[in-house]
Design an enzyme around this catalytic site. Structure first.
Site, PDB file in Angstrom:
ATOM      1  N   LYS A 190       0.862  -1.189   0.000  1.00 16.64           N
ATOM      2  CA  LYS A 190       0.000   0.000   0.000  1.00 16.64           C
ATOM      3  C   LYS A 190       0.891   1.230   0.000  1.00 16.64           C
ATOM      4  CE  LYS A 190      -1.853   2.953   2.833  1.00 16.64           C
ATOM      5  NZ  LYS A 190      -1.850   4.152   2.000  1.00 16.64           N
ATOM      6  N   GLU A 400       8.369  14.794  17.324  1.00 16.46           N
ATOM      7  CA  GLU A 400       8.915  14.753  15.969  1.00 16.46           C
ATOM      8  C   GLU A 400       8.195  15.791  15.109  1.00 16.46           C
ATOM      9  OE1 GLU A 400       8.184  11.142  13.637  1.00 16.46           O
ATOM     10  OE2 GLU A 400      10.221  11.322  12.863  1.00 16.46           O
TER      11      GLU A 400
HETATM   12  P1  ADP Z   1       1.717  10.566   7.821  1.00 20.96           P
HETATM   13  O1  ADP Z   1       0.755  10.930   8.911  1.00 20.96           O
HETATM   14  O2  ADP Z   1       2.939  11.341   7.845  1.00 20.96           O
HETATM   15  O3  ADP Z   1       1.096  10.456   6.455  1.00 20.96           O
HETATM   16  P2  ADP Z   1       1.448   7.826   8.550  1.00 20.96           P
HETATM   17  O4  ADP Z   1       2.289   7.091   9.494  1.00 20.96           O
HETATM   18  O5  ADP Z   1       0.073   8.150   8.982  1.00 20.96           O
HETATM   19  O6  ADP Z   1       2.247   9.117   8.175  1.00 20.96           O
HETATM   20  O7  ADP Z   1       1.389   7.061   7.166  1.00 20.96           O
HETATM   21  C1  ADP Z   1       2.215   5.989   6.805  1.00 20.96           C
HETATM   22  C2  ADP Z   1       1.398   4.991   6.023  1.00 20.96           C
HETATM   23  O8  ADP Z   1       0.419   4.425   6.892  1.00 20.96           O
HETATM   24  C3  ADP Z   1       0.629   5.596   4.856  1.00 20.96           C
HETATM   25  O9  ADP Z   1       0.635   4.681   3.772  1.00 20.96           O
HETATM   26  C4  ADP Z   1      -0.763   5.745   5.431  1.00 20.96           C
HETATM   27  O10 ADP Z   1      -1.774   5.763   4.433  1.00 20.96           O
HETATM   28  C5  ADP Z   1      -0.854   4.503   6.285  1.00 20.96           C
HETATM   29  N1  ADP Z   1      -1.884   4.565   7.335  1.00 20.96           N
HETATM   30  C6  ADP Z   1      -2.430   5.654   7.896  1.00 20.96           C
HETATM   31  N2  ADP Z   1      -3.347   5.307   8.839  1.00 20.96           N
HETATM   32  C7  ADP Z   1      -3.364   3.956   8.882  1.00 20.96           C
HETATM   33  C8  ADP Z   1      -4.081   2.980   9.655  1.00 20.96           C
HETATM   34  N3  ADP Z   1      -4.963   3.333  10.573  1.00 20.96           N
HETATM   35  N4  ADP Z   1      -3.819   1.666   9.421  1.00 20.96           N
HETATM   36  C9  ADP Z   1      -2.911   1.290   8.503  1.00 20.96           C
HETATM   37  N5  ADP Z   1      -2.211   2.154   7.750  1.00 20.96           N
HETATM   38  C10 ADP Z   1      -2.429   3.471   7.922  1.00 20.96           C
END
Ligand code: ADP
Ligand code: MG
Length: 500
Positions: A190, A400
């Site tokens: 993903k 961060e």
């Molecule tokens: P940011 O907030 O900087 O975008 P994230 O850690 O939220 O960083 O995003 C990293 C990845 O995790 C992205 O591919 C995002 O779409 C995905 N992501 C965000 N929320 C969830 C969730 N609840 N479960 C699984 N994956 C998620």
């Protein structure tokens, strides 16, 4: 004409065919409900294109394809042939390097130079390194007495789910895909919905090189929907996640429902310690690159600089001079640009909110702190920001920021430096600047961090494991250890003589 591809012309004049669909079973398909998410060029805040966005039905299809592939031809393949395929893929990435770097610069806002020299060069190196491992992953024999022969197999774990952030769009995928495939797994990736384009272009190269259908599947989509569907899916055997610490926590909770294996590479607030005997010029230069590279959007950025009180004032003055000398902020496609825009409006606002927090907490703003627009009044640019006089209790010293934002504070002796270096929830990286070899090794032992750089910062290497202590995650990527998460151990006991 379908809406599964588009002809794009990048700001640097390069034209190419950009896939827009979901890549499942080596085919481009529409999302099951036709949903799409726009991706934006942060340099001008304009939409580049709209990309198909998966939902949980599409995750099911991708997992079925990955399972079929795992149980089929891929599993039977000679390990050397698997290695050759990865090596050929690295050649294709090299051939298409300018397009891939162009896409990442346009979609993410990083400079073309950095995309070319860090992201693409890194992706090629990872593919070649793990191509070499493909036929060298094997188990062992244990023969404790004449009656017994046991042997241990290292099997692929199965279908891997990879959840990827937006800061190094292509590189983050390859970091997971290369060891996963080398070990014989299949994968459902993903991508980050903010930067999906290079991954989709890369998927075409996977197909072109002859990797069997279903081995690699790439889905764009929202984190809460597709990311959590992957983490929860009973047909996925392990999750490899890179992203923020709060999202990492969420992924682990979701994955707990099926007890699948999880590796997390999450956030940091990595310290950089400068002792009084350090080469000050080198500490300044590495310190600057260690935080300001990639718009400060690096999980292991050395965002917290601790300097011995005797050299603190000099260091702050020289650091400011280095920022002014190097940090040309602007068009990612201009060859002398050091820093492009922040990736999204959310990230841009997040950094500015920490500028306000720093001012309110009484830290001293040395330089930066302001947003500005590029030619045409557009773009998510933030001037490189330095706060001095920062104390450990301030939010800007603990949280961060993930931007071109650094805090500097003085310390008085080695014990205090170590204690303060360790006084966050994170433990991803740390730098130690000193000419005293004993001190360098002593301090390196005492810092709770997955990586220590002595007299450098973020000087990573595909052959050396990388990962976190504490809430910076667990599991290692790169190096021999980077294969571990993708194999599972099977022990076979053979009874040679003894009767029951
Ligand atoms: P940011 O907030 O900087 O975008 P994230 O850690 O939220 O960083 O995003 C990293 C990845 O995790 C992205 O591919 C995002 O779409 C995905 N992501 C965000 N929320 C969830 C969730 N609840 N479960 C699984 N994956 C998620
Ligand atoms: Mg984008």
């Amino acid at each position: 004409m379908s809406d599964l591809h588009i002809d794009l012309t990048a700001p640097n004049g390069l034209t190419f065919k950009q896939p827009l669909g979901l890549f499942i079973d080596n085919e481009w398909v529409s999302s099951s409900k036709g949903a799409k998410i726009s991706t934006i060029n942060p340099a001008n805040e304009e939409e580049i294109c709209a990309v198909h966005a998966a939902d949980s039905n599409d995750v099911d299809k991708a997992v079925e394809a990955a399972r079929r592939a795992f149980n089929g031809e891929w599993r039977e393949l000679d390990t050397s042939v698997r290695g050759e395929l990865l090596y050929k893929l690295s050649d294709l990435v090299e051939q298409h390097g300018d397009v891939l770097a162009t896409i990442d610069a346009m979609d993410n806002g990083k400079t073309f130079q950095a995309a070319r020299n860090v992201d693409i060069v890194g992706a090629i190196a990872l593919l070649r390194y793990y191509a070499g491992w493909a036929d060298k992953i094997h188990g062992k024999v244990i023969d404790p007495n004449p009656d017994k022969l046991a042997y241990v197999l290292r099997e692929p774990i199965g279908v891997c789910g990879a959840i990827i952030p937006w800061n190094f769009p292509l590189l983050n995928i390859v970091t997971k895909l290369a060891p996963a495939l080398a070990a014989g797994n299949t994968i459902v990736v993903k991508v980050a919905e903010q930067t999906p384009l290079s991954a989709l272009y890369f998927a075409n190269l996977v197909k072109e090189v002859g990797i069997p259908a279903g081995v690699v599947n790439v889905l764009n989509g929202a984190g809460r929907e597709v990311g959590s569907a992957i983490a929860a899916h009973p047909g996925i055997d392990m999750i490899t996640f890179t992203g923020s610490t709060p999202t990492g926590r969420q992924v682990m909770k979701t994955a707990a429902g099926t007890l699948k294996r999880v590796t997390l590479e999450t956030g940091g607030k990595s310290p950089l310690l400068v002792f009084p005997d350090a080469d000050l010029e080198q500490a300044v230069r590495w310190g600057h690159r260690g935080i300001m590279s990639n718009q400060g959007q690096v999980c292991s950025a050395t965002s917290r600089i601790l300097v011995h009180a005797d050299i603190y004032d000099t260091f702050v003055i020289r650091f400011k001079a280095e920022v002014e000398k190097i940090s040309k902020v602007g068009d990612p496609f201009q060859s002398d640009t050091f820093q492009g825009p922040q990736v999204t409006k959310d990230q841009f606002n997040r950094v500015l909110s920490y500028v306000e927090a720093g001012k309110q907490e009484g830290a001293q703003l040395v330089c930066g702190g302001a947003a500005f627009k590029n030619v045409g009044g557009k773009g998510l640019y933030i001037a490189p920001t330095v706060f001095a006089g920062v104390t450990d209790s301030m939010a800007i010293a603990q949280e961060e920021v993930f931007g071109p934002f650094v805090v500097i504070a003085p310390f008085h002796d080695e014990a205090e430096a170590i204690e303060r270096a360790n006084s966050t929830i994170f433990g991803l990286g740390a730098s130690v600047f000193t000419r005293d070899i004993s001190r360098a090794l002593r301090v390196s032992k005492k810092i709770q961090s997955g990586t220590i750089w002595v007299n450098s910062s973020n000087d990573d290497d595909v052959r050396v494991p990388f990962g976190g202590y504490k809430q910076s995650g667990f599991g290692r990527e790169m190096g021999e250890e980077g294969i571990e998460p993708y194999t599972i151990t099977k022990s076979i006991h053979v009874n040679l003589n003894s009767k029951l």
